[in-house]
Design an enzyme around this catalytic site. Structure first.
Site, PDB file in Angstrom:
ATOM      1  N   GLU A   1       5.431  -5.096   6.924  1.00  0.00           N
ATOM      2  CA  GLU A   1       4.702  -4.056   7.677  1.00  0.00           C
ATOM      3  C   GLU A   1       5.278  -3.819   9.066  1.00  0.00           C
ATOM      4  O   GLU A   1       5.287  -2.712   9.575  1.00  0.00           O
ATOM      5  CB  GLU A   1       3.217  -4.452   7.809  1.00  0.00           C
TER       6      GLU A   1
ATOM      7  N   ALA B   1       0.864  -1.177   0.000  1.00  0.00           N
ATOM      8  CA  ALA B   1       0.000   0.000   0.000  1.00  0.00           C
ATOM      9  C   ALA B   1       0.900   1.227   0.000  1.00  0.00           C
ATOM     10  O   ALA B   1       2.062   1.159   0.415  1.00  0.00           O
ATOM     11  CB  ALA B   1      -0.888  -0.018   1.235  1.00  0.00           C
TER      12      ALA B   1
ATOM     13  N   GLU C   1      -0.401  -9.445  -0.220  1.00  0.00           N
ATOM     14  CA  GLU C   1      -1.788  -9.790   0.137  1.00  0.00           C
ATOM     15  C   GLU C   1      -2.688  -9.816  -1.090  1.00  0.00           C
ATOM     16  O   GLU C   1      -3.568 -10.666  -1.216  1.00  0.00           O
ATOM     17  CB  GLU C   1      -2.303  -8.795   1.176  1.00  0.00           C
TER      18      GLU C   1
ATOM     19  N   GLY D   1       0.867  -5.104   1.118  1.00  0.00           N
ATOM     20  CA  GLY D   1      -0.416  -5.206   0.417  1.00  0.00           C
ATOM     21  C   GLY D   1      -0.270  -5.857  -0.950  1.00  0.00           C
ATOM     22  O   GLY D   1      -1.210  -6.476  -1.451  1.00  0.00           O
TER      23      GLY D   1
HETATM   24  N1  DAK Z   1       4.575   3.224  -0.754  1.00  0.00           N
HETATM   25  C1  DAK Z   1       4.947   4.385  -1.324  1.00  0.00           C
HETATM   26  N2  DAK Z   1       6.093   4.539  -2.039  1.00  0.00           N
HETATM   27  C2  DAK Z   1       6.884   3.466  -2.178  1.00  0.00           C
HETATM   28  C3  DAK Z   1       6.550   2.211  -1.610  1.00  0.00           C
HETATM   29  C4  DAK Z   1       5.327   2.107  -0.874  1.00  0.00           C
HETATM   30  N3  DAK Z   1       4.898   0.953  -0.331  1.00  0.00           N
HETATM   31  N4  DAK Z   1       7.547   1.336  -1.925  1.00  0.00           N
HETATM   32  C5  DAK Z   1       8.445   2.027  -2.663  1.00  0.00           C
HETATM   33  N5  DAK Z   1       8.047   3.308  -2.819  1.00  0.00           N
HETATM   34  C6  DAK Z   1       8.730   4.374  -3.558  1.00  0.00           C
HETATM   35  C7  DAK Z   1       9.945   4.890  -2.782  1.00  0.00           C
HETATM   36  O1  DAK Z   1       9.548   5.846  -1.823  1.00  0.00           O
HETATM   37  C8  DAK Z   1      10.758   5.505  -3.920  1.00  0.00           C
HETATM   38  O2  DAK Z   1      10.197   6.739  -4.251  1.00  0.00           O
HETATM   39  P1  DAK Z   1      11.152   8.068  -4.441  1.00  0.00           P
HETATM   40  O3  DAK Z   1      11.945   8.153  -3.210  1.00  0.00           O
HETATM   41  O4  DAK Z   1      11.980   7.722  -5.656  1.00  0.00           O
HETATM   42  O5  DAK Z   1      10.172   9.190  -4.660  1.00  0.00           O
HETATM   43  C9  DAK Z   1      10.512   4.558  -5.071  1.00  0.00           C
HETATM   44  O6  DAK Z   1       9.289   3.857  -4.748  1.00  0.00           O
HETATM   45  C10 DAK Z   1      11.596   3.522  -5.273  1.00  0.00           C
HETATM   46  O7  DAK Z   1      11.792   2.879  -4.028  1.00  0.00           O
HETATM   47  P2  DAK Z   1      13.247   2.733  -3.340  1.00  0.00           P
HETATM   48  O8  DAK Z   1      14.123   3.868  -3.703  1.00  0.00           O
HETATM   49  O9  DAK Z   1      13.007   2.490  -1.894  1.00  0.00           O
HETATM   50  O10 DAK Z   1      13.759   1.417  -4.079  1.00  0.00           O
HETATM   51  P3  DAK Z   1      14.764   0.316  -3.517  1.00  0.00           P
HETATM   52  O11 DAK Z   1      15.013  -0.598  -4.670  1.00  0.00           O
HETATM   53  O12 DAK Z   1      15.917   0.954  -2.822  1.00  0.00           O
HETATM   54  O13 DAK Z   1      13.937  -0.467  -2.394  1.00  0.00           O
HETATM   55  C11 DAK Z   1      12.009  -1.618  -1.520  1.00  0.00           C
HETATM   56  C12 DAK Z   1      12.842  -1.227  -2.756  1.00  0.00           C
HETATM   57  C13 DAK Z   1      10.752  -2.346  -2.027  1.00  0.00           C
HETATM   58  C14 DAK Z   1      12.818  -2.597  -0.646  1.00  0.00           C
HETATM   59  C15 DAK Z   1      11.651  -0.364  -0.705  1.00  0.00           C
HETATM   60  O14 DAK Z   1      11.099   0.608  -1.591  1.00  0.00           O
HETATM   61  C16 DAK Z   1      10.663  -0.630   0.383  1.00  0.00           C
HETATM   62  O15 DAK Z   1      10.997  -1.146   1.446  1.00  0.00           O
HETATM   63  N6  DAK Z   1       9.377  -0.221   0.161  1.00  0.00           N
HETATM   64  C17 DAK Z   1       8.341  -0.323   1.160  1.00  0.00           C
HETATM   65  C18 DAK Z   1       7.837  -1.744   1.299  1.00  0.00           C
HETATM   66  C19 DAK Z   1       6.792  -1.855   2.387  1.00  0.00           C
HETATM   67  O16 DAK Z   1       7.053  -1.525   3.553  1.00  0.00           O
HETATM   68  N7  DAK Z   1       5.583  -2.295   2.011  1.00  0.00           N
HETATM   69  C20 DAK Z   1       4.489  -2.474   2.948  1.00  0.00           C
HETATM   70  C21 DAK Z   1       3.670  -1.199   3.014  1.00  0.00           C
HETATM   71  S1  DAK Z   1       2.328  -1.308   4.177  1.00  0.00           S
HETATM   72  C22 DAK Z   1      -5.224  -3.004   4.311  1.00  0.00           C
HETATM   73  C23 DAK Z   1      -4.844  -3.284   3.016  1.00  0.00           C
HETATM   74  C24 DAK Z   1      -3.509  -3.196   2.703  1.00  0.00           C
HETATM   75  C25 DAK Z   1      -2.565  -2.822   3.615  1.00  0.00           C
HETATM   76  C26 DAK Z   1      -2.956  -2.515   4.879  1.00  0.00           C
HETATM   77  C27 DAK Z   1      -4.304  -2.577   5.234  1.00  0.00           C
HETATM   78  N8  DAK Z   1      -6.614  -3.111   4.674  1.00  0.00           N
HETATM   79  C28 DAK Z   1      -7.555  -3.759   3.786  1.00  0.00           C
HETATM   80  C29 DAK Z   1      -7.066  -2.692   5.969  1.00  0.00           C
HETATM   81  C30 DAK Z   1      -1.188  -2.768   3.201  1.00  0.00           C
HETATM   82  C31 DAK Z   1      -0.190  -2.198   3.888  1.00  0.00           C
HETATM   83  C32 DAK Z   1       1.140  -2.145   3.294  1.00  0.00           C
HETATM   84  O17 DAK Z   1       1.371  -2.650   2.234  1.00  0.00           O
END
Ligand code: DAK
Length: 267
Positions: free
Chosen positions: A141, A75, A121, A118
């Protein structure tokens, strides 16, 4: 191949021809700059496209995919970061996620690169996952102070068992496609260069089957997750009997007896 719906901004929606049967509907996430982070707009468009394909008599099976670097990295954290619990409750922006599992046609996730949070998921909400070797699955997360919220604690646990789900969710670590294949989360691991073609071939094969039977089979399999074995067997039997009211059942059996290819009507 035809781009049937140019009205989307965050996804690319196409219909793929299928000489063997109904077409394949394909939805590709199109936010490459943010690794296909699933924001509100994208999730709304995804649901709209899925519902469109579900109603489209030309389409027999649907693929959801991303790009080589990411299926989806979760997400959109930037969109979520400033929200309060009450904002979330009032807007109920995640309600759209529940509607995805109401899609009746088979849905295949074709994954490559990051499949996180997400994104993981969402891939599990699909009916099958065809993964490129390079796919990295994870529920990170915990690293940003939350837990999976779209079925991660439930679907993942049922798919790979308690111990592995615990490790994955409590460490937030990423796992390879091979590891996830061995754990039973995905149906195939394929070479990176051909992951989409492989998923499309599987989707075409499925789309050449009788549509009503496909939907009944999907429905009955999903029932296994929320009922007792007794209730599930009963449900399966009712669905089985119901198919004897379909033209396609008669066509399928007659075609077998007459040694010819069946012509499905979807009725
Ligand atoms: N959200 C927003 N931007 C994201 C992102 C994300 N999840 N993942 C990556 N980006 C963006 C980065 O901010 C960056 O943007 P700029 O800085 O260039 O503007 C760009 O994508 C490239 O990312 P990186 O520079 O970080 O790239 P790397 O190759 O160095 O790293 C990475 C890749 C995937 C390891 C890293 O980007 C990362 O850790 N991303 C976050 C992964 C994460 O934590 N995902 C979980 C998010 S929480 C629900 C439904 C769904 C959910 C919850 C509730 N309900 C139905 C209630 C879901 C929650 C989640 O998914």
């Amino acid at each position: 191949m035809s781009n049937s719906t140019p009205s989307f901004k965050t996804i690319i929606v196409t219909k793929l021809d299928n000489p063997a049967g109904l077409k394949v509907g394909q939805i590709q996430f199109n936010r490459p700059d943010v690794l296909n982070a699933l924001n509100i707009e994208l999730m709304g468009e995804l649901l709209r496209a899925l519902k469109g394909f579900d109603k489209d008599n030309e389409v027999g099976c649907v693929i959801i995919t991303g790009n080589a670097k990411a299926f989806a990295a979760g997400a959109d954290i930037k969109e979520m970061a400033t929200q309060s619990a009450i904002d979330m409750h009032i807007r109920d922006q995640f309600a759209v996620w529940d509607k995805i599992r109401k899609i009746k046609k088979p849905v295949i996730a074709a994954t490559s690169g990051f499949v996180l949070g997400g994104g993981c998921e969402l891939s599990m909400a699909c009916d099958m996952i065809v993964a490129a070797e390079s796919t990295k699955f994870g529920q990170p997360e915990i690293k940003i102070g939350i837990i999976p919220g779209a079925g991660g604690t439930q679907r993942l646990t049922r798919a790979i068992g308690k111990a592995r789900a615990m490790e994955m969710i409590l460490t937030g670590r990423m796992y390879t496609a091979r590891e996830m294949f061995d754990a039973g989360l995905i149906s195939r691991v394929v070479d990176d260069e051909v992951f989409l073609e492989e998923a499309q071939a599987l989707a075409r094969e499925i789309a050449s089957m009788p549509p009503i039977a496909l939907q009944m089979a999907k429905d009955a399999i999903l029932k296994a997750f929320d009922t007792t074995i007794e209730g599930g067997l009963e449900y399966e039997r009712k669905a089985f009997y119901l198919l004897f009211a379909s033209d396609d059942m008669k066509e399928g059996m007659n075609a077998f007896i007459e040694k010819r290819k069946p012509l499905w009507k979807g009725k």
